[in-house]
Write a protein that holds these residues in place. Structure first.
Motif, short mmCIF file in Angstrom:
data_model
loop_
_atom_site.label_atom_id
_atom_site.label_comp_id
_atom_site.label_asym_id
_atom_site.label_seq_id
_atom_site.Cartn_x
_atom_site.Cartn_y
_atom_site.Cartn_z
N TYR A 192 -23.11 1.21 48.51
CA TYR A 192 -22.39 1.31 49.78
C TYR A 192 -22.45 0.00 50.57
O TYR A 192 -21.46 -0.40 51.19
CB TYR A 192 -22.96 2.45 50.63
CG TYR A 192 -22.26 2.63 51.96
CD1 TYR A 192 -21.04 3.29 52.03
CD2 TYR A 192 -22.81 2.11 53.13
CE1 TYR A 192 -20.38 3.43 53.23
CE2 TYR A 192 -22.17 2.26 54.34
CZ TYR A 192 -20.96 2.92 54.39
OH TYR A 192 -20.30 3.06 55.59
N THR A 193 -23.60 -0.64 50.52
CA THR A 193 -23.74 -1.93 51.22
C THR A 193 -22.78 -2.96 50.66
O THR A 193 -22.09 -3.67 51.41
CB THR A 193 -25.18 -2.44 51.10
OG1 THR A 193 -26.08 -1.48 51.67
CG2 THR A 193 -25.35 -3.75 51.83
N ARG A 195 -20.03 -2.35 48.84
CA ARG A 195 -18.65 -1.90 49.02
C ARG A 195 -18.19 -2.14 50.46
O ARG A 195 -17.03 -2.50 50.72
CB ARG A 195 -18.54 -0.41 48.68
CG ARG A 195 -17.12 0.12 48.70
CD ARG A 195 -17.06 1.58 48.27
NE ARG A 195 -15.69 2.06 48.22
CZ ARG A 195 -15.02 2.51 49.28
NH1 ARG A 195 -15.62 2.55 50.47
NH2 ARG A 195 -13.76 2.92 49.16
N GLN A 196 -19.09 -1.91 51.41
CA GLN A 196 -18.77 -2.17 52.81
C GLN A 196 -18.43 -3.64 53.03
O GLN A 196 -17.51 -3.98 53.78
CB GLN A 196 -19.98 -1.78 53.68
CG GLN A 196 -19.79 -1.95 55.15
CD GLN A 196 -21.03 -1.55 55.91
OE1 GLN A 196 -20.98 -0.80 56.87
NE2 GLN A 196 -22.18 -2.06 55.51
N THR A 199 -14.77 -4.25 51.27
CA THR A 199 -13.60 -3.59 51.83
C THR A 199 -13.35 -3.94 53.29
O THR A 199 -12.21 -3.85 53.76
CB THR A 199 -13.74 -2.06 51.70
OG1 THR A 199 -14.95 -1.64 52.36
CG2 THR A 199 -13.79 -1.65 50.25
N LYS A 200 -14.39 -4.32 54.02
CA LYS A 200 -14.22 -4.54 55.46
C LYS A 200 -14.46 -5.97 55.91
O LYS A 200 -13.85 -6.41 56.90
CB LYS A 200 -15.17 -3.61 56.24
CG LYS A 200 -14.86 -2.15 56.09
CD LYS A 200 -15.80 -1.32 56.96
CE LYS A 200 -15.48 0.17 56.86
NZ LYS A 200 -16.38 0.99 57.71
N ASN A 201 -15.33 -6.70 55.23
CA ASN A 201 -15.77 -7.99 55.77
C ASN A 201 -15.44 -9.16 54.86
O ASN A 201 -16.17 -10.15 54.81
CB ASN A 201 -17.28 -7.96 56.02
CG ASN A 201 -17.70 -8.93 57.09
OD1 ASN A 201 -17.01 -9.11 58.09
ND2 ASN A 201 -18.84 -9.57 56.91
N MET A 252 -24.06 -3.44 58.72
CA MET A 252 -23.13 -2.69 59.57
C MET A 252 -23.08 -3.27 60.97
O MET A 252 -22.01 -3.38 61.58
CB MET A 252 -23.55 -1.22 59.61
CG MET A 252 -23.32 -0.46 58.33
SD MET A 252 -23.94 1.24 58.38
CE MET A 252 -22.86 1.93 59.65
#
Length: 423
Positions: A192-193, A195-196, A199-201, A252
């Motif tokens: 998740y770390t 993928r985050q 996809t976002k940063n 996050m």
């Protein structure tokens, strides 16, 4: 693994001392022989290490973004010197030196915490084998061997035999269930770390090999944790799970408050910042001023989200300054009515004087008290002077027009008789 861990034996004593200090505190609350006392001691050790690594984490973020910025230039160098690997390496090093970036900076947090990881592994291995290590004496060793987390001893591993697990006072089922759950949670948090981050940063406007590498790591790291996790003691799994959760939360926070330019996270961040600035008319925090300052400095190189942010400020009658502050624009003023509504009105600009005609420029400046000049199209009511008017000059035929002389007519006086037609 013991050979690798022995290389970090110089840090084993400090790590064991920190664990013992935390165990003294938590043992007074939960009991010295409980899994809570020893488990929370390991968690507190992780938190302490990660707090000390925050400056390196900031460097990692800056290095990662700098590498993303350099990806187009690196790709050009690779294509230009694809047949000369030595020249390619030299140009790469020159690019790193000129930009002040270091590819290894993104790995600093992992490299910095690796000695602590191996020292902790060495300490827990000593507990599992019944050997005192560091500042852990026989009394603390016996207390740690009795500590269980959800029925699994801290020193137990997934691949341990039934005799070894029974010697630690636990069952094989409890140890394997607890270790499998912790390995799955550890791999999921790592996935998740990553993928985050993808996809976002990540700047979606630039497609580079760096993005493909990050995408590959998103699947490789969880598999590595799952494979190596079955060989780790429960205490080490607690360490890595806590580390991954901390990294996930830390990332996050960074994505939410300091996203990468050109990413989806930046678009969401600037949308939130636009609502706040247009409502309150100012920037709240220093980090926001830094981002606004960077956007202003880009000028024409702004991406789509940054242009929308500047345009929204302009529509609200605001302007971003070079120092990152936001103030009312000089070209527009926000007027607040009595009922609380606000309207934006344009400030009147200085009117430029009208352009004069050629006749007005030749006549010279108008003196106060002079009579108004009359044009040739207007009839003057004043009496005409007795002086005879000058004969009017004949007009010259314009280009492309047929003159009257060509049609057999004279411009003045009697007309020329037409020649008789020939019979």
């Amino acid at each position: 693994m013991d050979t690798i861990a022995s290389l970090f034996s110089f840090i084993t004593t400090p790590v064991s001392w920190v664990i013992v200090q935390f165990h003294t505190v938590y043992g007074a609350i939960f009991g010295p022989d409980t899994g809570w006392a020893w488990g929370l001691s390991i968690v507190s050790l992780v938190i302490l290490i990660r707090i000390c690594l925050i400056p390196l984490f900031v460097k990692q973020i800056k290095a990662t973004r700098a590498m993303q910025t350099l990806q187009p230039e690196m790709k050009k160098i690779q294509e230009r010197y694809k047949n000369d690997k030595q020249r390619q390496s030299e140009e790469m090093m020159k690019l790193y030196k000129e930009s002040g970036t270091n590819p290894l900076s993104s790995c600093l947090p992992i490299l910095a915490q690796s000695p602590f990881f191996f020292a902790l592994y060495h300490v827990l291995n000593g507990i599992a084998s019944g050997q005192t290590i560091g500042v852990i004496n026989d009394q603390l060793l016996e207390s740690a061997r009795k500590a269980h987390i959800f029925g699994a001893p801290l020193a137990a591993k997934f691949k341990d035999s039934a005799d070894t697990i029974h010697a630690l006072g636990a069952s094989v089922t409890d140890v394997r269930v607890v270790t499998v759950i912790m390995i799955v949670m550890m791999s999921a948090s790592q996935f998740y770390t990553q993928r985050q981050l993808m996809t976002k940063n990540v700047d979606t406007t630039v497609k580079t090999p760096f993005m493909q590498q990050q995408k590959m790591l998103m699947y490789v790291f969880p598999i590595m944790f799952a494979v190596f996790g079955i060989n780790f003691p429960v205490g080490v799994l607690v360490y890595w799970l806590t580390t991954n959760v901390w990294t996930m939360g830390q990332q996050m926070y960074v994505i939410h408050n300091n996203p990468t330019p050109g990413s989806k996270a930046q678009a969401a961040y600037l949308e939130r910042l636009t609502k706040h600035v247009t409502t309150h008319g100012k920037v709240r925090r220093r980090s926001e001023k830094t981002i606004v300052k960077a956007i202003v400095a880009k000028g024409r190189d702004r991406n789509e989200s940054e242009r929308k942010f500047i345009n929204a400020l302009t529509k609200a009658g605001l302007a971003a300054a070079a120092d990152g502050t936001v103030a009312k624009s000089e070209s527009q003023t926000v007027v607040q009515a009595e009922d609380g509504t606000t309207t934006t009105t344009a400030v009147a600009r200085r009117q430029q004087p009208k352009r004069q005609s050629k006749a007005q420029r030749q006549s010279g400046p108008k003196q106060p008290g002079d009579a108004p000049a009359t044009t040739s199209l207007e009839k003057s009511d004043e009496p005409q002077d007795d002086k005879p008017a000058a004969p009017e000059q004949p007009e010259k035929p314009g280009p492309g027009t047929r003159s009257k002389a060509q049609s057999g007519q004279r411009k003045g006086g009697p007309q020329r008789p037409k020649s008789p037609s020939k019979k």
